[in-house]
Design a protein around this motif. Structure first.
Motif, PDB file in Angstrom:
ATOM      1  N   GLN A 120      42.114  48.355  41.621  1.00 59.54           N
ATOM      2  CA  GLN A 120      40.873  48.134  40.717  1.00 59.54           C
ATOM      3  C   GLN A 120      40.334  46.884  40.920  1.00 59.54           C
ATOM      4  O   GLN A 120      39.340  46.552  40.499  1.00 59.54           O
ATOM      5  CB  GLN A 120      41.349  48.470  39.258  1.00 59.54           C
ATOM      6  CG  GLN A 120      41.887  49.871  39.078  1.00 59.54           C
ATOM      7  CD  GLN A 120      42.552  50.122  37.750  1.00 59.54           C
ATOM      8  OE1 GLN A 120      43.025  49.228  37.117  1.00 59.54           O
ATOM      9  NE2 GLN A 120      42.309  51.248  37.132  1.00 59.54           N
ATOM     10  N   GLY A 121      40.888  45.946  41.590  1.00 62.02           N
ATOM     11  CA  GLY A 121      40.410  44.600  41.616  1.00 62.02           C
ATOM     12  C   GLY A 121      40.596  43.877  43.305  1.00 62.02           C
ATOM     13  O   GLY A 121      40.936  42.828  43.131  1.00 62.02           O
ATOM     14  N   TYR A 122      40.719  44.927  44.161  1.00 63.95           N
ATOM     15  CA  TYR A 122      40.892  44.460  45.411  1.00 63.95           C
ATOM     16  C   TYR A 122      40.378  43.419  45.884  1.00 63.95           C
ATOM     17  O   TYR A 122      39.023  43.426  45.818  1.00 63.95           O
ATOM     18  CB  TYR A 122      40.892  45.929  46.172  1.00 63.95           C
ATOM     19  CG  TYR A 122      41.405  45.789  47.372  1.00 63.95           C
ATOM     20  CD1 TYR A 122      42.785  46.058  47.841  1.00 63.95           C
ATOM     21  CD2 TYR A 122      40.678  45.446  48.892  1.00 63.95           C
ATOM     22  CE1 TYR A 122      43.467  45.991  49.270  1.00 63.95           C
ATOM     23  CE2 TYR A 122      41.142  45.619  49.889  1.00 63.95           C
ATOM     24  CZ  TYR A 122      42.418  45.729  50.333  1.00 63.95           C
ATOM     25  OH  TYR A 122      43.105  45.574  51.520  1.00 63.95           O
ATOM     26  N   ALA A 123      40.902  42.582  46.725  1.00 68.30           N
ATOM     27  CA  ALA A 123      40.262  41.620  47.284  1.00 68.30           C
ATOM     28  C   ALA A 123      40.359  41.935  48.993  1.00 68.30           C
ATOM     29  O   ALA A 123      41.076  42.488  49.591  1.00 68.30           O
ATOM     30  CB  ALA A 123      41.586  40.203  47.465  1.00 68.30           C
ATOM     31  N   LEU A 194      47.410  36.945  41.387  1.00 70.62           N
ATOM     32  CA  LEU A 194      47.273  37.966  40.306  1.00 70.62           C
ATOM     33  C   LEU A 194      46.122  37.673  39.489  1.00 70.62           C
ATOM     34  O   LEU A 194      45.277  38.635  38.893  1.00 70.62           O
ATOM     35  CB  LEU A 194      48.347  37.879  39.172  1.00 70.62           C
ATOM     36  CG  LEU A 194      49.719  38.266  39.992  1.00 70.62           C
ATOM     37  CD1 LEU A 194      51.026  38.067  39.058  1.00 70.62           C
ATOM     38  CD2 LEU A 194      49.738  39.946  40.218  1.00 70.62           C
ATOM     39  N   LYS A 195      45.797  36.345  39.185  1.00 72.99           N
ATOM     40  CA  LYS A 195      44.714  35.849  38.508  1.00 72.99           C
ATOM     41  C   LYS A 195      43.102  36.468  39.235  1.00 72.99           C
ATOM     42  O   LYS A 195      42.364  36.813  38.513  1.00 72.99           O
ATOM     43  CB  LYS A 195      44.556  34.233  38.293  1.00 72.99           C
ATOM     44  CG  LYS A 195      45.742  34.091  37.168  1.00 72.99           C
ATOM     45  CD  LYS A 195      45.498  32.319  37.018  1.00 72.99           C
ATOM     46  CE  LYS A 195      46.280  31.913  35.799  1.00 72.99           C
ATOM     47  NZ  LYS A 195      46.218  30.554  35.415  1.00 72.99           N
ATOM     48  N   ASN A 196      43.303  36.094  40.534  1.00 66.98           N
ATOM     49  CA  ASN A 196      42.192  36.606  41.567  1.00 66.98           C
ATOM     50  C   ASN A 196      41.922  38.038  41.431  1.00 66.98           C
ATOM     51  O   ASN A 196      40.662  38.523  41.152  1.00 66.98           O
ATOM     52  CB  ASN A 196      42.303  36.259  42.658  1.00 66.98           C
ATOM     53  CG  ASN A 196      41.281  36.556  43.576  1.00 66.98           C
ATOM     54  OD1 ASN A 196      40.064  35.837  43.627  1.00 66.98           O
ATOM     55  ND2 ASN A 196      41.329  37.712  44.590  1.00 66.98           N
ATOM     56  N   ASN A 200      38.551  40.036  39.559  1.00 69.56           N
ATOM     57  CA  ASN A 200      37.817  40.999  40.382  1.00 69.56           C
ATOM     58  C   ASN A 200      37.693  42.328  39.454  1.00 69.56           C
ATOM     59  O   ASN A 200      36.627  43.185  39.574  1.00 69.56           O
ATOM     60  CB  ASN A 200      38.623  41.462  41.586  1.00 69.56           C
ATOM     61  CG  ASN A 200      38.378  40.424  42.782  1.00 69.56           C
ATOM     62  OD1 ASN A 200      37.595  39.327  42.571  1.00 69.56           O
ATOM     63  ND2 ASN A 200      39.085  40.416  43.865  1.00 69.56           N
ATOM     64  N   ARG A 201      38.983  42.564  38.900  1.00 74.12           N
ATOM     65  CA  ARG A 201      38.886  43.941  37.884  1.00 74.12           C
ATOM     66  C   ARG A 201      37.716  43.719  36.889  1.00 74.12           C
ATOM     67  O   ARG A 201      37.210  44.708  36.668  1.00 74.12           O
ATOM     68  CB  ARG A 201      40.247  44.280  37.461  1.00 74.12           C
ATOM     69  CG  ARG A 201      41.195  44.750  38.362  1.00 74.12           C
ATOM     70  CD  ARG A 201      42.422  45.398  37.503  1.00 74.12           C
ATOM     71  NE  ARG A 201      42.949  44.616  36.627  1.00 74.12           N
ATOM     72  CZ  ARG A 201      43.998  43.741  36.937  1.00 74.12           C
ATOM     73  NH1 ARG A 201      44.413  43.374  37.895  1.00 74.12           N
ATOM     74  NH2 ARG A 201      44.415  43.077  35.879  1.00 74.12           N
ATOM     75  N   GLU A 202      37.716  42.598  36.415  1.00 76.54           N
ATOM     76  CA  GLU A 202      36.744  42.390  35.139  1.00 76.54           C
ATOM     77  C   GLU A 202      35.408  42.477  35.704  1.00 76.54           C
ATOM     78  O   GLU A 202      34.422  42.891  35.000  1.00 76.54           O
ATOM     79  CB  GLU A 202      37.193  41.095  34.508  1.00 76.54           C
ATOM     80  CG  GLU A 202      38.603  41.084  33.825  1.00 76.54           C
ATOM     81  CD  GLU A 202      38.732  39.779  33.273  1.00 76.54           C
ATOM     82  OE1 GLU A 202      38.111  38.651  33.931  1.00 76.54           O
ATOM     83  OE2 GLU A 202      39.778  39.441  32.721  1.00 76.54           O
ATOM     84  N   ASN A 203      35.221  41.678  36.830  1.00 75.85           N
ATOM     85  CA  ASN A 203      34.058  41.716  37.512  1.00 75.85           C
ATOM     86  C   ASN A 203      33.386  43.191  37.956  1.00 75.85           C
ATOM     87  O   ASN A 203      32.249  43.698  37.450  1.00 75.85           O
ATOM     88  CB  ASN A 203      33.706  40.921  38.772  1.00 75.85           C
ATOM     89  CG  ASN A 203      33.963  39.357  38.495  1.00 75.85           C
ATOM     90  OD1 ASN A 203      33.670  38.877  37.337  1.00 75.85           O
ATOM     91  ND2 ASN A 203      34.443  38.657  39.327  1.00 75.85           N
ATOM     92  N   LEU A 204      34.086  44.026  38.226  1.00 72.36           N
ATOM     93  CA  LEU A 204      33.868  45.430  38.794  1.00 72.36           C
ATOM     94  C   LEU A 204      33.714  46.274  37.389  1.00 72.36           C
ATOM     95  O   LEU A 204      32.677  47.073  37.516  1.00 72.36           O
ATOM     96  CB  LEU A 204      34.870  45.867  39.480  1.00 72.36           C
ATOM     97  CG  LEU A 204      35.071  45.459  40.855  1.00 72.36           C
ATOM     98  CD1 LEU A 204      36.387  46.107  41.639  1.00 72.36           C
ATOM     99  CD2 LEU A 204      33.816  45.766  41.875  1.00 72.36           C
TER     100      LEU A 204
END
Length: 207
Positions: A120-123, A194-196, A200-204
């Motif tokens: 859900q917040g894939y880099a 983990l923070k990154n 990413n999840r929050e941005n998406l």
């Protein structure tokens, strides 16, 4: 079991060097069919792709397809890297199925929960800092799985220089990725990854 044996043996020099790129793609598809059955998931369609970057492969969870760099079909010396890439991307298909599919309970909940958050917040390897990409839970798991699968073929390809070199390089890269992450991100690299992922999840979720 017999048909698996025939598929695996096609990667040996005396067979592989005779095959056309189309035939090699067919063999990779057969290998994916075997892989999918081992992991109790539907098989993905394997497609070759002329990636503009040095990307080896990519799994698409939406259409359930695995894209392999076409160099694995044209350069015989890279066929075991192609095999490892297929195992790696096939593992992503398994992770995705555990998180979002009907058989999502076949793996421990703790791992599945980490994988789901990660997806859900894939880099992205092309846009994010490399350590944020490479040290993600789904990537470390897929890399380790591919290495372990290759190790299972040691006796079959014993004495094959390309196989032994491929495995050695993958093991070295796996270890060095962790070392480099500490250099790039510091000793708390895991927390930063983990923070990154959370960012990413929050941005998406806001898009």
């Amino acid at each position: 079991m017999f048909f698996r044996f025939l598929t695996y043996n096609k990667f040996k020099d005396k067979y592989w060097l005779k095959y056309s790129p189309d035939k090699r793609l067919t063999i990779f598809q057969k290998l994916e069919n075997i892989q999918a059955k081992k992991l109790h998931r539907p098989a993905c369609e394997i497609l070759s792709c002329d990636f503009e970057s040095d990307l080896a492969g990519r799994f698409n969870g939406q259409n359930q397809k695995i894209y392999l760099n076409e160099i694995f079909l044209t350069n015989s010396d890279l066929r075991f890297f192609g095999m490892a890439t297929l195992f790696h991307e096939g593992r992503h298909a398994f992770q995705y199925k555990c998180c979002f599919g009907s058989n999502k309970r076949i793996f421990p909940f703790s791992a599945t929960s980490r994988w789901r958050k990660n997806f859900q917040g894939y880099a992205n390897s092309q846009t994010d800092q490399f350590s944020f990409y490479a040290m993600q839970p789904v990537e470390r798991d897929a890399c380790k799985y591919a290495i372990n699968r290759l190790k299972q073929f040691r006796r079959r390809f014993e004495g094959n220089f390309l196989f032994e070199t491929t495995l050695r390089i993958l093991e070295k890269d796996y270890a060095e990725t962790k070392i480099n992450a500490k250099k790039e991100l510091g000793i708390f690299y895991q927390l930063k990854v983990l923070k990154n992922n959370k960012k990413n999840r929050e941005n998406l979720s806001r898009d």
